[in-house]
Design an enzyme around this catalytic site. Structure first.
Site, PDB file in Angstrom:
ATOM      1  N   CYS A 119       0.814  -1.224   0.000  1.00 12.12           N
ATOM      2  CA  CYS A 119       0.000   0.000   0.000  1.00 12.12           C
ATOM      3  C   CYS A 119       0.846   1.273   0.000  1.00 12.12           C
ATOM      4  O   CYS A 119       0.326   2.359  -0.258  1.00 12.12           O
ATOM      5  CB  CYS A 119      -0.969   0.001   1.177  1.00 12.12           C
ATOM      6  SG  CYS A 119      -2.018  -1.452   1.231  1.00 12.12           S
ATOM      7  N   HIS A 252      -3.132   7.292   1.952  1.00 14.91           N
ATOM      8  CA  HIS A 252      -3.561   5.965   1.518  1.00 14.91           C
ATOM      9  C   HIS A 252      -4.952   5.719   2.086  1.00 14.91           C
ATOM     10  O   HIS A 252      -5.224   5.999   3.262  1.00 14.91           O
ATOM     11  CB  HIS A 252      -2.580   4.907   2.026  1.00 14.91           C
ATOM     12  CG  HIS A 252      -3.077   3.511   1.846  1.00 14.91           C
ATOM     13  ND1 HIS A 252      -3.593   3.062   0.651  1.00 14.91           N
ATOM     14  CD2 HIS A 252      -3.172   2.469   2.709  1.00 14.91           C
ATOM     15  CE1 HIS A 252      -3.974   1.808   0.795  1.00 14.91           C
ATOM     16  NE2 HIS A 252      -3.734   1.425   2.034  1.00 14.91           N
ATOM     17  N   ASN A 282     -10.099  -0.122  -0.133  1.00 12.89           N
ATOM     18  CA  ASN A 282      -8.631  -0.016  -0.115  1.00 12.89           C
ATOM     19  C   ASN A 282      -8.094  -0.645  -1.398  1.00 12.89           C
ATOM     20  O   ASN A 282      -8.168  -1.860  -1.571  1.00 12.89           O
ATOM     21  CB  ASN A 282      -8.107  -0.752   1.125  1.00 12.89           C
ATOM     22  CG  ASN A 282      -6.592  -0.697   1.249  1.00 12.89           C
ATOM     23  OD1 ASN A 282      -5.895  -0.313   0.312  1.00 12.89           O
ATOM     24  ND2 ASN A 282      -6.089  -1.100   2.401  1.00 12.89           N
TER      25      ASN A 282
HETATM   26  N1  ACO Z   1     -18.698  -8.072   9.327  1.00 16.28           N
HETATM   27  C1  ACO Z   1     -19.264  -8.280  10.529  1.00 16.28           C
HETATM   28  N2  ACO Z   1     -18.542  -8.549  11.643  1.00 16.28           N
HETATM   29  C2  ACO Z   1     -17.202  -8.605  11.495  1.00 16.28           C
HETATM   30  C3  ACO Z   1     -16.562  -8.408  10.273  1.00 16.28           C
HETATM   31  C4  ACO Z   1     -17.367  -8.125   9.151  1.00 16.28           C
HETATM   32  N3  ACO Z   1     -16.856  -7.909   7.930  1.00 16.28           N
HETATM   33  N4  ACO Z   1     -15.240  -8.529  10.457  1.00 16.28           N
HETATM   34  C5  ACO Z   1     -15.034  -8.790  11.756  1.00 16.28           C
HETATM   35  N5  ACO Z   1     -16.224  -8.843  12.388  1.00 16.28           N
HETATM   36  C6  ACO Z   1     -16.462  -9.094  13.797  1.00 16.28           C
HETATM   37  C7  ACO Z   1     -15.374  -9.925  14.431  1.00 16.28           C
HETATM   38  O1  ACO Z   1     -15.618 -11.297  14.226  1.00 16.28           O
HETATM   39  C8  ACO Z   1     -15.502  -9.533  15.884  1.00 16.28           C
HETATM   40  O2  ACO Z   1     -16.580 -10.243  16.441  1.00 16.28           O
HETATM   41  P1  ACO Z   1     -16.466 -10.806  17.943  1.00 16.28           P
HETATM   42  O3  ACO Z   1     -16.283  -9.568  18.796  1.00 16.28           O
HETATM   43  O4  ACO Z   1     -17.779 -11.499  18.120  1.00 16.28           O
HETATM   44  O5  ACO Z   1     -15.274 -11.685  17.931  1.00 16.28           O
HETATM   45  C9  ACO Z   1     -15.902  -8.059  15.815  1.00 16.28           C
HETATM   46  O6  ACO Z   1     -16.420  -7.854  14.496  1.00 16.28           O
HETATM   47  C10 ACO Z   1     -14.758  -7.113  16.042  1.00 16.28           C
HETATM   48  O7  ACO Z   1     -13.643  -7.532  15.258  1.00 16.28           O
HETATM   49  P2  ACO Z   1     -12.282  -6.754  15.298  1.00 16.28           P
HETATM   50  O8  ACO Z   1     -11.308  -7.422  14.375  1.00 16.28           O
HETATM   51  O9  ACO Z   1     -11.886  -6.533  16.721  1.00 16.28           O
HETATM   52  O10 ACO Z   1     -12.739  -5.369  14.674  1.00 16.28           O
HETATM   53  P3  ACO Z   1     -11.953  -4.015  14.615  1.00 16.28           P
HETATM   54  O11 ACO Z   1     -12.714  -2.959  15.277  1.00 16.28           O
HETATM   55  O12 ACO Z   1     -10.489  -4.169  14.957  1.00 16.28           O
HETATM   56  O13 ACO Z   1     -12.048  -3.701  13.063  1.00 16.28           O
HETATM   57  C11 ACO Z   1     -10.664  -3.692  11.122  1.00 16.28           C
HETATM   58  C12 ACO Z   1     -11.403  -4.542  12.137  1.00 16.28           C
HETATM   59  C13 ACO Z   1     -11.675  -2.850  10.347  1.00 16.28           C
HETATM   60  C14 ACO Z   1      -9.926  -4.593  10.136  1.00 16.28           C
HETATM   61  C15 ACO Z   1      -9.680  -2.775  11.873  1.00 16.28           C
HETATM   62  O14 ACO Z   1      -8.865  -3.515  12.726  1.00 16.28           O
HETATM   63  C16 ACO Z   1      -8.840  -1.986  10.963  1.00 16.28           C
HETATM   64  O15 ACO Z   1      -9.317  -1.095  10.285  1.00 16.28           O
HETATM   65  N6  ACO Z   1      -7.537  -2.226  10.922  1.00 16.28           N
HETATM   66  C17 ACO Z   1      -6.662  -1.529  10.041  1.00 16.28           C
HETATM   67  C18 ACO Z   1      -6.296  -2.449   9.008  1.00 16.28           C
HETATM   68  C19 ACO Z   1      -6.476  -1.926   7.636  1.00 16.28           C
HETATM   69  O16 ACO Z   1      -7.112  -0.958   7.336  1.00 16.28           O
HETATM   70  N7  ACO Z   1      -5.851  -2.651   6.758  1.00 16.28           N
HETATM   71  C20 ACO Z   1      -5.911  -2.379   5.408  1.00 16.28           C
HETATM   72  C21 ACO Z   1      -4.720  -2.946   4.785  1.00 16.28           C
HETATM   73  S1  ACO Z   1      -3.304  -2.319   5.488  1.00 16.28           S
HETATM   74  C22 ACO Z   1      -3.082  -0.916   4.913  1.00 16.28           C
HETATM   75  O17 ACO Z   1      -3.564  -0.605   3.849  1.00 16.28           O
HETATM   76  C23 ACO Z   1      -2.283  -0.064   5.708  1.00 16.28           C
END
Ligand code: ACO
Length: 325
Positions: A119, A252, A282
């Site tokens: 990215c 990004h 993304n």
């Molecule tokens: N739909 C519904 N529920 C979901 C989904 C989904 N798509 N994905 C996860 N969940 C659930 C999980 O199972 C979990 O349930 P539980 O509490 O019953 O176990 C709950 O939602 C929370 O999951 P988390 O992983 O803790 O959610 P979080 O708030 O951390 O959000 C996310 C996840 C959006 C990926 C976040 O961590 C994030 O934005 N991270 C940054 C990563 C990123 O943007 N990467 C892109 C690539 S890297 C880059 O470009 C830099």
């Protein structure tokens, strides 16, 4: 007199198939994977993404974006002497997508190669092109970010497959005695390889390891917000500027919450942040040039304005480019 590289034109392209969160949720439901528009919007800000057709590769998306950037610059492909494509989803193992793009553009003779920094790929590619133009090694460069990230997604993993999309963005850089790219700052820390990766590879005609994207979302989130602030500050310092000089932050486009956090740390209002993640998801190396082109074509970004482009991604890699448009 300093030799700058100046943005002469921008272009971008999204494949026609657009899936809203509801469309994607309905498709995933047929495979027993549960998600919702509400969850995706609240956690990421994403509302829709585009997916390329199966027979469309990164070079095809890159070609459309490149032609638009060349048209905006008023240049022919034959006038380009450097082509860099940032991609993690190349058409082939080799040759580079840049060489394939070069042939499709009808350019022969320009140096052409790919940059792989996930990215952060576009800010890496822009920095390399800028250095080559400043040194006199190149005069007119085509710098493209192009991805078909949908090919790497595990559609059984709802924590990742809702985040990404396909697309391409391009800029034409030209040597000039007018600014131009003012400063750049690149970094990587390979100890974080495991938090965001596609661990598979091709060996002896077989795929070894898992060829689908793996991500520890929370670890990525924490690292991203820290390094984006650092890179922006380092780049401003190199250019002798401050946050107050930034007209537009073009980060990004991974997640709206990462962008809001970066803007807060840099004391920038969200009115100064170009946001396309809602419509594109993304798109990895393509996200910054897609956002830049959208902002230029909608009339938000004007000539003479100061833009902070910054990226972060797998590797872990990160960096920023400060440019007077
Ligand atoms: N739909 C519904 N529920 C979901 C989904 C989904 N798509 N994905 C996860 N969940 C659930 C999980 O199972 C979990 O349930 P539980 O509490 O019953 O176990 C709950 O939602 C929370 O999951 P988390 O992983 O803790 O959610 P979080 O708030 O951390 O959000 C996310 C996840 C959006 C990926 C976040 O961590 C994030 O934005 N991270 C940054 C990563 C990123 O943007 N990467 C892109 C690539 S890297 C880059 O470009 C830099």
């Amino acid at each position: 007199m300093r030799r700058y590289s100046r943005i002469a034109g921008t272009g971008s392209y999204l494949p026609p198939r657009r899936l809203t969160n509801a469309d994607l949720a309905a498709e995933l439901a047929t495979q027993g994977v549960e998600t919702s528009d509400e969850w995706i919007v609240e956690r990421t800000g994403i509302r829709a993404r585009h997916f390329a057709a199966p027979d469309v590769g990164s070079s095809d998306l890159a070609l459309q974006a490149a032609q638009r950037a060349l048209e905006a610059a008023g240049l022919e492909a034959s006038q380009i002497d450097l082509i860099i494509v940032a991609t993690s989803t190349p058409d082939m193992v080799f040759p580079s997508t840049a060489c394939i793009l070069q042939h499709k553009l009808g350019n022969a003779g320009a140096a052409a190669f790919d940059v792989q920094a996930v990215c952060s790929g576009f800010v890496y590619a822009l920095t390399v092109a800028d250095a080559m133009i400043q040194s006199g090694a190149a005069t007119r460069a085509l710098v493209v970010g192009s991805e078909v990230f949908s090919r790497l997604l595990d559609f059984k993993d709802r924590t990742t497959c809702v985040l990404f999309g396909d697309g391409a963005g391009a800029v034409v850089l030209e040597a000039s005695d007018q600014p131009g790219i003012l400063a750049t700052d690149l970094h990587a820390d390979g100890k974080h390889v495991g938090i965001l990766c596609v661990p598979g590879h091709v060996s002896g005609g077989h795929i070894l390891g898992d060829p689908l994207l793996k991500m520890d979302g929370q670890a990525v989130f924490k690292l991203a917000v820290g390094v984006l602030e650092e890179a922006a500050r380092a780049t401003l310092a190199k250019a002798g500027k401050t946050e107050a000089d930034i007209d537009w932050l073009i980060p990004h486009q991974a997640n709206i919450r990462i962008m809001q956090s970066t803007a807060r740390k840099l004391k920038l209002s969200m009115d100064k942040v170009v946001v396309t993640v809602d419509q594109h998801g993304n798109t990895s190396a393509a996200s910054i040039p897609l956002a830049l082109d959208a902002a230029v074509r909608s009339g938000r970004v004007h000539r003479g304005q100061t833009l902070m482009l910054e990226g972060v991604g797998g590797g872990f890699t990160w960096g920023a480019v400060l440019v007077q448009y």
